[in-house]
Design an enzyme around this catalytic site. Structure first.
Site, mmCIF file in Angstrom:
data_model
loop_
_atom_site.group_PDB
_atom_site.id
_atom_site.type_symbol
_atom_site.label_atom_id
_atom_site.label_comp_id
_atom_site.label_asym_id
_atom_site.label_seq_id
_atom_site.Cartn_x
_atom_site.Cartn_y
_atom_site.Cartn_z
ATOM 1 N N ARG A 47 41.494 6.884 1.197
ATOM 2 C CA ARG A 47 40.699 8.086 1.469
ATOM 3 C C ARG A 47 39.420 7.696 2.212
ATOM 4 O O ARG A 47 38.972 8.368 3.113
ATOM 5 C CB ARG A 47 40.373 8.843 0.174
ATOM 6 C CG ARG A 47 39.363 9.966 0.376
ATOM 7 C CD ARG A 47 39.371 11.079 -0.667
ATOM 8 N NE ARG A 47 39.694 10.686 -2.007
ATOM 9 C CZ ARG A 47 38.884 10.003 -2.841
ATOM 10 N NH1 ARG A 47 37.683 9.634 -2.444
ATOM 11 N NH2 ARG A 47 39.285 9.694 -4.055
ATOM 12 N N ASP A 171 33.553 23.142 19.965
ATOM 13 C CA ASP A 171 35.001 23.049 19.756
ATOM 14 C C ASP A 171 35.606 22.820 21.135
ATOM 15 O O ASP A 171 35.687 23.733 21.956
ATOM 16 C CB ASP A 171 35.517 24.349 19.122
ATOM 17 C CG ASP A 171 37.014 24.300 18.820
ATOM 18 O OD1 ASP A 171 37.723 23.486 19.446
ATOM 19 O OD2 ASP A 171 37.475 25.096 17.978
#
Ligand SMILES: *Cc1c(COP(=O)(O)O)cnc(C)c1O
Length: 385
Positions: A47, A171
């Site tokens: 992780r 974005d």
């Protein structure tokens, strides 16, 4: 290093244990640790870090001329990760014409945590400035916008954000780093749904945040590890593989899109074509300044301005598959009003020009003659019905 070389080489070294040229899929959750700690190991738990993901993050950072890339399990997980660096009472200013999922996350999730988003037209700097106050933490920009393909002046908006000490994030999914590099134009963070052009083959979900600043990167790595929405090593491998041909795929897709936009513009069944490459597009000049080419997304509306007409058309195309998503080698067509943007109320849709018959094309890299014929057949059936 030029972009075309970076996609293949940046951040990638032969594997230290075997010399493998392609970064292996390190399919492991955990790593042996020395019992007597001699300084922190680079890898302890996947992780936190994984070698396949690490190679990908190094590569992605280089593509956007950033210093750090932070990968997530999807584009939405990346945006969610960024928003988790905010706190209750903070405010966001966002474009009013944006990806439906981002709109949903801002309004239906983070508003519940006391984070308010103002949606504004970003072609007017005054409109943005009017919403800036002492709580504004983030300016969220999407350009070209989805699905209207409006162009926002990145240099101007990012400068305004910087002036007020507000973080700006772009974005860059529609443009890709090959066509547009927001960090070079003053943005603090670039976000990608790598599900789209970066992956390029419609076979993975993946998201990333890229920045130059170490302090900002540390906050993002903290959320990546603390909240845990990380991509698996197999998906990281596939993304590394897809990126190697990014420039060639995007270049061809842009050429095809331009020809299709010209074809649609002269078609009698078509009302309007939205493509930044056309001189008739109001963002044409700006796109020419801040992008290398005009992208491979084309939107158009029909003379028969009804949802049924658009859906009818999509029923009759064969190469353009009716589907959500974009940026793959294959061409797709969608109907934003009932698909990607169904969560946006109709009055708000119409206010930004997203009419009932609007169709959004993601143009792929097939032979453009075949694609045009496919659209022509479907448009003809519509005119005859
Ligand atoms: C698809 C998309 C997203 C969301 O990414 P996922 O990978 O689907 O989670 C965000 N922004 C834009 C512009 C997109 O096209």
């Amino acid at each position: 290093m030029k972009f075309e070389t970076k996609v293949i080489h940046a951040g990638i070294r032969p594997d230290p244990s075997t010399g493998a040229i392609m970064t292996p899929i390190y399919q492991t959750s955990t790593y042996a640790q020395s019992v007597q700690k001699e300084g922190a190991e680079q890898y302890a738990y996947s992780r936190t870090n994984n070698p396949t993901r690490q190679a990908l993050e190094n590569n992605l950072a280089a593509l956007e001329n950033g210093n750090y890339a932070v990968c997530f399990a999807s584009g939405m997980a990346a945006i969610n990760g960024l928003l988790q660096t905010l706190k209750s009472g903070d405010e966001i200013i966002s474009t009013n014409d944006l990806y439906g999922g981002s709109y949903r996350l801002f309004t239906q999730v983070f508003e519940r945590y006391g984070i308010k988003t103002h949606f504004v037209r970003m072609d007017r700097l005054e409109a943005i400035a009017a919403h800036i106050n002492s709580n504004t933490r983030l300016i969220w920009i999407e350009t070209p916008t989805n699905p209207m393909l409006n162009i926002i002046d990145l240099k101007a908006v990012c400068a305004l954000a910087k002036h007020h000490n507000i973080t700006s994030c772009v974005d860059n999914t529609f443009a890709t780093p090959y066509l547009q590099q927001p960090l070079e134009l003053g943005a603090d963070i670039v976000m990608h749904s790598a599900t789209k052009y970066l992956g390029g083959h419609s076979d993975i979900l993946h998201g990333v945040l890229i920045c130059k600043d170490k302090k900002l990167a540390d906050q993002l790595y903290f959320i990546q590890n603390a909240a845990g929405a990380v991509p698996g090593p197999q998906d990281c491998f596939l993304l590394l593989r897809g990126i190697k041909t990014l420039h060639i795929r995007v270049q061809r897709a842009c050429e095809n899109a331009f020809e299709i936009a010209r074809f649609l513009e002269q078609h009698t069944a078509v009302n309007r074509v939205y493509y930044p490459g056309l001189a008739s597009h109001k963002g044409h000049q700006l796109a020419t300044e801040q992008m290398r080419a005009y992208g491979a997304m084309v939107s158009f509306s029909l003379k028969k301005d009804r949802s049924e007409a658009a859906l009818q058309l999509l029923k009759h195309t064969h190469l353009f598959t009716c589907a959500e998503s974009l940026g793959g080698v294959e061409s797709l067509a969608g109907h934003p009003a009932t698909m990607t943007h169904a969560s946006i109320p109709r009055t708000e849709r119409l206010a930004i020009g997203l009419s009932d018959s609007l169709i959004r094309l993601s143009v792929g890299i097939e032979a453009v003659e075949d694609l045009i014929q496919d659209l022509d057949n479907a448009l003809r059936k519509l005119s005859n019905s």
